[in-house]
Design an enzyme around this catalytic site. Structure first.
Site: not given
Ligand code: PGA
Length: 253
Positions: A9, A11, A98, A100, A170, A176, A216
């Site tokens: 991904n 991003k 996701h 985000e 996730e 991250g 991560s």
């Protein structure tokens, strides 16, 4: 036997030239490498690079996915990209829900459900993300949170439709941040998710569903995460931006 999937991904990273270089780097490294036959590599670059990635993907050994899709079919939705458009680029996958997008674009489980419907209508395979935030984990609510996301986002589907779904667990606190869920934490939730699917659609469908871990994931921890019986691969953010790291993760089974 269900598929192992390692999906990158990207991003909102890379210029066109950098994206071209990264894909070429990945393709060079893939040449002469024998991936486990059951492992599928997926690259999910930003929208403007999907056509390029899809063309390269035809020559190489990876599939291509988008990072998001509109819940609408077509029309006056400025800035949106439809599932029909993604299908016309011959993509295979699309990430949905996701964290985000849930956090910054107010994407609810109901919106996730509509996006999943759009993708299935146009023969794309949704990679549906779920996972709890740190506070929810600290309060021991991770199972309830994930159950609600999976139930409200996916359980309106028929068993036949569900067979096209890939799930990515996730934990938001691991995305991250450099903090990874321990292999035991990942296995615990993955087994729980598979149990939910078995309850709803039966053991056969559950056994065939690929459940990826994201947060991560990197070359140094991929092997121990992927060694778990219910972890079928990874959704890789930061480490997918370096060809060496991405390939190292893809060969960690
Ligand atoms: P990360 O991101 O690997 O950089 O933690 C994973 C993801 O958000 O898909």
């Amino acid at each position: 036997m269900r598929k192992h999937i390692v999906a990158g991904n990207w991003k909102m990273n890379k210029t066109f030239e950098e994206a071209d270089d990264l894909i070429n780097d990945i393709m060079d490294k893939l040449e002469g490498l024998t991936l486990d036959r059951n492992t599928e590599l997926v690259i999910c670059p930003p929208f403007p690079y999907l056509e390029m990635a899809s063309e390269y993907g035809d020559e190489s050994y990876f599939a291509v996915g988008a990072q998001d899709v509109s819940e609408q079919d077509s029309g006056a939705y400025t800035g949106e990209v439809s599932a029909a458009m993604l299908e016309s680029l011959e993509l295979t996958y699309c990430i949905v829900g996701h964290s985000e997008r849930r956090a910054y674009h107010h994407e609810t489980d109901e919106i996730v459900a509509r996006k999943v419907d759009q993708l299935l209508k146009y023969n794309l395979r949704p990679i549906v993300c779920c996972g709890e935030v740190l506070q929810e984990r600290e309060e021991g609510r991770q199972f309830d949170v994930v159950k609600k996301q999976i139930t409200d986002g996916l359980f309106h589907l028929s068993a036949e439709q569900f067979a096209n779904i890939v799930i990515a667990y996730e934990p938001v606190w691991a995305i991250g941040t450099g903090k990874t869920a321990t292999p035991e934490q990942a296995q615990e939730i993955h087994a729980f998710i598979r149990g939910l699917i078995a309850e709803k659609y039966g053991k056969e469908v559950a056994d065939e569903t690929s459940i990826l871990y994201g947060g991560s994931c990197k070359p140094s921890n991929a092997k121990e995460l992927f060694a778990n019986p219910d972890v079928d691969g990874g959704l890789i953010g930061g480490a997918s931006l370096k060809a060496d790291d991405f390939i190292a993760i893809a060969t960690a089974f």
